[in-house]
Design an enzyme around this catalytic site. Structure first.
Site, PDB file in Angstrom:
ATOM      1  N   LYS A 225     -57.034   1.390 -16.611  1.00 52.53           N
ATOM      2  CA  LYS A 225     -56.414   0.861 -15.386  1.00 52.53           C
ATOM      3  C   LYS A 225     -55.041   0.294 -15.717  1.00 52.53           C
ATOM      4  O   LYS A 225     -54.925  -0.768 -16.324  1.00 52.53           O
ATOM      5  CB  LYS A 225     -57.288  -0.252 -14.771  1.00 52.53           C
ATOM      6  CG  LYS A 225     -56.842  -0.573 -13.358  1.00 52.53           C
ATOM      7  CD  LYS A 225     -57.310  -1.899 -12.846  1.00 52.53           C
ATOM      8  CE  LYS A 225     -56.281  -2.981 -12.890  1.00 52.53           C
ATOM      9  NZ  LYS A 225     -54.960  -2.738 -12.345  1.00 52.53           N
TER      10      LYS A 225
ATOM     11  N   GLU B 120     -55.012 -10.001 -25.225  1.00 53.65           N
ATOM     12  CA  GLU B 120     -53.655 -10.399 -25.632  1.00 53.65           C
ATOM     13  C   GLU B 120     -52.966 -11.029 -24.435  1.00 53.65           C
ATOM     14  O   GLU B 120     -52.856 -10.392 -23.389  1.00 53.65           O
ATOM     15  CB  GLU B 120     -52.851  -9.183 -26.094  1.00 53.65           C
ATOM     16  CG  GLU B 120     -53.455  -8.403 -27.244  1.00 53.65           C
ATOM     17  CD  GLU B 120     -53.564  -9.220 -28.514  1.00 53.65           C
ATOM     18  OE1 GLU B 120     -52.783 -10.185 -28.668  1.00 53.65           O
ATOM     19  OE2 GLU B 120     -54.435  -8.909 -29.333  1.00 53.65           O
TER      20      GLU B 120
ATOM     21  N   GLU C 213     -45.152 -20.327 -18.988  1.00 56.75           N
ATOM     22  CA  GLU C 213     -44.522 -19.025 -19.195  1.00 56.75           C
ATOM     23  C   GLU C 213     -43.809 -18.599 -17.918  1.00 56.75           C
ATOM     24  O   GLU C 213     -44.432 -18.558 -16.859  1.00 56.75           O
ATOM     25  CB  GLU C 213     -45.585 -17.996 -19.587  1.00 56.75           C
ATOM     26  CG  GLU C 213     -44.985 -16.796 -20.225  1.00 56.75           C
ATOM     27  CD  GLU C 213     -46.015 -15.742 -20.607  1.00 56.75           C
ATOM     28  OE1 GLU C 213     -45.666 -14.860 -21.382  1.00 56.75           O
ATOM     29  OE2 GLU C 213     -47.160 -15.811 -20.111  1.00 56.75           O
TER      30      GLU C 213
ATOM     31  N   CYS D 104     -43.591 -10.265 -23.627  1.00 63.56           N
ATOM     32  CA  CYS D 104     -44.402 -11.433 -23.988  1.00 63.56           C
ATOM     33  C   CYS D 104     -43.844 -12.089 -25.238  1.00 63.56           C
ATOM     34  O   CYS D 104     -44.067 -13.258 -25.501  1.00 63.56           O
ATOM     35  CB  CYS D 104     -45.866 -11.062 -24.141  1.00 63.56           C
ATOM     36  SG  CYS D 104     -46.087  -9.565 -25.062  1.00 63.56           S
TER      37      CYS D 104
END
Ligand code: FAD
Length: 1020
Positions: free
Chosen positions: A681, A762, A892, A796
């Protein structure tokens, strides 16, 4: 008639005769510089430490720092001269102030040996002396690397000032030879093109020239008025085509078309130098006005070889020194044969190369006053003198500038003077015989058994290394694997291919791509559009939206396919990945183009993503071959134990949009090669990339049901599948919020569930970079800007917290802000754009909200103003006065927003760096070995990068992934990654019968890996 070789020998012998009359002081035994050079040539480690120390010294501001660095670089030095060094270090400890003073003085003295003056007035002293010796000059302005447009303006202004001053001071100077003087103006300025535009991108020559030409024209205009000469120096290969194009463009313009006092450098160490030179000559002929070429071998040999090896590029330079020498000679002839249009300047200290040019000029009947020899200031003095005595025209290349910016130039000269390959070392340090020094380079190549044009040398050498590693399996895992190369956009051909791909992908905008379940193409009632974030009215394509029924169908299909796939030999599965990589290679530009449109990636970033996807496939295929066979655990008599692995079952792969093909492909390929079946996906924002990857695996021959492609809402089908009893493993990369939810849900065991679910998770980061007080700011700032704003800060791994020490805060901030202000923000379809749009409207609004939060918490110090009016563009934004407890320092943001934090010292810097919930990447810039060791030991991050950007991990080289709230998996692209997709199993057999056991136990056993009988139906 005598042969050319004997003509060369005769002229060479004459030069040596004159040289020996005035011995070279450069390598004589007295003085700090001489001793240092002698030691450097004896010991490579000393050389490296010395040159590094020289490099950092000017940036150290007090004696304490100098002594500390001295200790760190040289204490513990072994070998014969250790006592000398250690005495020096001890004395320095006792009397730091005096030692620092002496060291600075000595290194300044050394720099002065190669830098002709601080400024125009200063350099005039040298130029006057040279005038008396009948030596002309060209002046080069040394400077720090140019990082911003503000700095390019300063460089251009310095060039103009220098021209004025030199013209004023040399008024009335006559030509030393008094002949053909119209070809050789007295004032000669060498210009570094990269110093005139900070955003030169090899992929975008048009933009570079559009910015460079206006900066250059005033300099050319003034030079022409003053009767001066302008030479374009040549820098690294990445800048070469742009420099050549700029030369032809500007000197082809009406205003400069009939101006003969322009020159450019050709580097003979480049394999394509002859083509460039011939092209220039043709251009010159068509232009109808003379110009000059300074022929050199080239100053960036080590840089070019390292850079191309790192990126897997064809190396643009020759690998063997005599090849460069041969090419220099071939090009000397081309130049002299075209004397009617081009004036030759031979830039070499090598007597063989010089004598060759002299001999060919004589053979062609060219008068000595119509070409010149150019040599560097501070080098090969006796050769200059000899050439003058022989009646040749000699010009000295004189760098001018301050010590600090001059260090990289000084280090280049030191390297050249100590190079094993160099002529100067051979002649003046090792006293190699004249006869040997004058040998034909062609003969040298033959004598040493090498083949000229050794293009294949490096790859072969690499191949050889791989074979060695493969055989022993002793080398690092990354070494066994050879990465795919990046596309080098320096080549026009690559630029053209990318432009074509963008055109073709644009032509098929709006196409529909199906879901694939159990090998069947599946459509649903609802089509999801994928939108170009740079132009949201553009729809890249459509994919049907999967709901719960499709998710259920996919699980069934994957379960059904598992039995057979899990028993398919791993070699066959590995080959599937190899084939997929080959297809990606074939469709490389097309896939990159899709990424440019669908997720707003700049060209090179998109290409990097496709390269990473290919690397994942090939690397994991290699690793599976390595771990696939049952392997003996221990040699013990009478018993055999073999460990091997079974796949876990059905894997659900949920991927993000920021590396839309690489990360998706990485997780999918790992799951497939280990024998799991997969439901893939992609992110809702990168569904076309997902569809492309499905196409690739289908073409590669993935069996029906083994890989199933679903596109839909994470909150609907994602959540449903995570909770599904028939899903055994979830590989997820994405936000912390979703990651933690998956981690938790997967922990609940459901009725009928076979396995404890494995989650490979992750998540994000809040990545810090620390710039130490002695860091090389040219590098630290470029890399920090790239880490923070490359791909709009949406990696990231991106830098989001820049930690600066009080003592160099102001210096860094000043250059950093102007560097940020020079960034190109725009549609990434345009090559060379560094900052494109953020992914979608939601992200756009969220980031703008964070900017508002930042404004209320800290100081908004910089925000770009020029951004495209349409599309999800966020201006690069920098906050200062940020404190560790503020939201912009903790959460973040995933956008082009950088928070800068000021700290007292390194202790506080490490505390701040580690004081977050995350531990993904971190960077540290320093030239202190002790501080670098501290950073390596103390920074809490999965990937710690020293003196380089903190993004851009390469498969096998930088296994990637973090800990704390950044992730709960093992490094992607690392040796252990596949183990997460596997169940380890050990089979032990007692092989003793009545006290008798076989003597030998094989290392591997394959018999029970693929049972002879048909596989049981597992889990259907
Ligand atoms: C006046 C002047 C201006 C210059 N301007 C420029 C410039 O604009 N741009 C630029 O790049 N260089 C420039 N150089 C050249 C450069 O800085 C070096 O000085 C020059 O390459 C040294 O060559 P040489 O012939 O003096 O010495 P040599 O000792 O004969 O040659 C050394 C050179 O050989 C090449 N080499 C070394 N090892 C290998 C190997 N294993 N395989 C293949 N080739 C190898 C390298 O180019 C090295 O510099 C200039 C040089 C001079 C004298």
């Amino acid at each position: 008639m005598r042969s050319l070789q004997s003509e060369i020998e005769q002229r060479g012998a004459r030069i040596f005769e004159l040289v020996d009359k005035h011995p070279e002081s450069l390598f004589s035994k007295a003085g700090f510089y001489q001793r240092m050079m002698a030691l450097s040539m004896r010991n490579e480690h000393f050389k490296v430490q010395t040159f590094r120390f020289v490099d950092v010294l000017p940036s150290l501001r007090n004696s304490g720092e100098i002594v500390q660095h001295l200790e760190e670089y040289f204490d513990g030095m072994r070998d014969g001269f250790a006592p000398v060094i250690q005495t020096g270090v001890r004395v320095a400890r006792i009397a730091p102030w005096i030692s620092a003073f002496i060291l600075r003085r000595n290194v300044s003295g050394m720099a002065r040996q190669f830098i002709a003056g601080k400024n125009c007035e200063d350099v005039m002293k040298t130029l006057r002396k040279r005038r008396a010796q009948k030596i002309g000059f060209t002046v080069d302005l040394l400077g720090e690397a140019v990082l911003s447009e503000k700095e390019t303006d300063e460089y251009a202004a310095r060039c103009l000032d220098l021209l004025e001053c030199l013209s004023r001071e040399t008024r009335g100077w006559a030509d030393p030879l008094g002949k053909n003087s119209e070809l050789f103006p007295v004032v000669n300025l060498s210009v570094k093109i990269s110093a005139l535009y900070s955003q030169v991108n090899p992929a975008d020559p048009t933009d570079a020239i559009a910015h460079l030409a206006p900066k250059l024209r005033p300099i050319l205009r003034r030079a022409r008025e003053l009767g001066a000469f302008i030479n374009f120096d040549m820098e690294s290969f990445a800048h070469k085509n742009i420099t050549l194009d700029l030369f032809k463009t500007t000197f082809g313009e009406g205003e400069f078309k009939d101006w003969p006092h322009a020159g450019i450098v050709i580097q003979a160490y480049l394999r394509d130098a002859e083509a460039d030179l011939r092209d220039l000559i043709e251009w010159g002929r068509a232009r109808g006005t003379r110009f000059t070429v300074r022929l050199v071998k080239g100053a960036y040999w080590d840089y070019e070889t390292i850079k191309s090896k790192q990126n897997g590029w064809d190396c643009p330079v020759y690998f063997q020194k005599p090849e460069s020498d041969m090419n220099f000679e071939a090009l000397s002839r081309v130049l002299l044969e075209n004397e009617s249009i081009v004036t030759a300047a031979f830039g070499s200290h090598n007597v063989r190369s010089i004598a060759h040019a002299q001999a060919v000029a004589d053979e062609l009947g060219i008068n000595r006053s119509r070409f010149e020899f150019q040599l560097l200031y501070g080098m090969a003095g006796p050769i200059k003198r000899a050439l003058v005595e022989m009646g040749y025209r000699v010009r000295e290349y004189c760098p001018v500038g301050e010590l600090l910016p001059g260090m990289s130039y000084l280090v280049r000269r030191l390297l050249e003077n100590t190079s094993n390959e160099g002529f100067l070392r051979a002649k003046f340090s090792e006293n190699v015989a004249a006869e040997e020094l004058l040998r034909d380079p062609n003969e040298l190549l033959k004598r040493d058994g090498a083949t000229p044009q050794s293009e294949s040398l490096a790859p072969a050498a690499i191949e050889h290394r791989h074979c060695e590693n493969d055989a022993s399996l002793q080398g690092p895992p990354g070494d066994i694997y050879k990465n795919s190369p990046l596309v080098n956009f320096v080549y026009k051909e690559s630029q053209e291919k990318m432009r074509n791909a963008l055109r073709e992908v644009r032509n098929r905008f709006g196409e529909k791509y199906p879901l694939v379940i159990g090998g069947e193409k599946v459509w649903t009632d609802k089509l999801t559009p994928s939108v170009n974030p740079a132009a949201p009215k553009e729809i890249i394509g459509y994919v049907p939206e999967a709901g719960i029924p499709e998710a259920e169908r996919a699980v069934k299909a994957a379960r059904a396919a598992f039995g057979k796939w899990s028993h398919t030999p791993f070699e066959e599965r590995a080959r599937l990945l190899d084939r997929a990589a080959a297809i990606m290679d074939r469709r490389r530009y097309e896939l990159s183009a899709v990424e440019v449109f669908e997720v707003g990636k700049p060209w090179a970033e998109a290409d990097g993503d496709i390269r990473e996807a290919m690397d994942f496939c090939r690397f994991y295929a290699e690793r599976m071959r390595f771990i696939g066979r049952p392997r003996l655990t221990q040699h013990v008599p009478g018993e055999e134990s073999y460990q091997h692995y079974w796949p876990r079952g059905v894997a659900l792969v949920i991927a993000p949009w920021n590396f839309p093909i690489a990360i998706l492909c990485g997780m999918v390929s790992a799951a497939l090669v280990t024998g799991n079946t997969v439901i893939m996906k992609p992110s809702e924002q990168s569904i076309i990339c997902g569809a492309m990857l499905m196409q690739i695996f289908e073409e590669a021959g993935v069996p029906p049901g083994v890989l199933n492609f679903l596109s839909g809402h994470g909150s609907v089908i994602g959540a449903h599948l995570v909770d599904h009893k028939d899903v055994d493993l979830i590989a997820f990369t994405g936000s912390r919020e979703v990651g933690l939810r998956i981690w938790e849900s997967a922990g609940k065991t459901l009725p009928g569930q076979r396995e404890l679910k494995r989650v490979v998770c992750e998540m994000g980061g809040k990545n810090p970079v620390i710039i130490d007080s002695d860091a090389d700011l040219d590098e630290a700032i470029v890399d920090s800007i790239y880490s923070a704003f490359g791909y709009q800060g949406q990696k990231c791994s991106a830098l989001s917290r820049l930690i600066l020490l009080e003592e160099n805060y102001d210096r860094v901030i000043e250059r950093l802000l102007s560097a940020a202000a020079s960034l190109r923000v725009g549609n990434p379809e345009v090559p060379g754009i560094m900052v494109g749009p953020v992914i979608d409207e939601t992200a756009y609004r969220r980031i703008l909200d964070y900017i508002e939060i930042g404004k209320s918490e800290a100081t908004l110090t910089y925000q770009a103003t020029e951004i495209p009016p349409e599309g999800y563009f966020i201006p690069p934004t920098i906050f200062t006065d940020v404190k560790p407890n503020m939201r912009i320092a903790r959460e973040e943001i995933f956008g082009p927003v950088l928070s800068i934090m000021k700290v007292r010292d390194l202790d506080e810097a490490f505390d701040v760096a580690n004081g977050t919930d995350y531990a993904l990447t971190a960077g540290f810039f320093s030239r202190s070995p002790a501080n670098i060791d501290r950073a390596k030991a103390e920074i809490e991050a999965g990937n710690v990068y020293i003196n380089r950007s903190c993004t851009g991990a390469v498969v096998g080289r930088h296994p990637f992934g973090g800990f704390k709230m950044s992730g709960g998996g093992t490094k992607a692209g690392g040796a252990d990654y596949l183990l997460q997709f596997l169940l380890p199993r050990v089979v032990t057999e007692n092989v003793t019968r009545h006290g008798f056991a076989p003597e030998e136990t094989p290392e591997y056993r394959d018999e029970f890996l693929w049972p002879k009988t048909e596989p049981r139906k597992v889990g259907t």
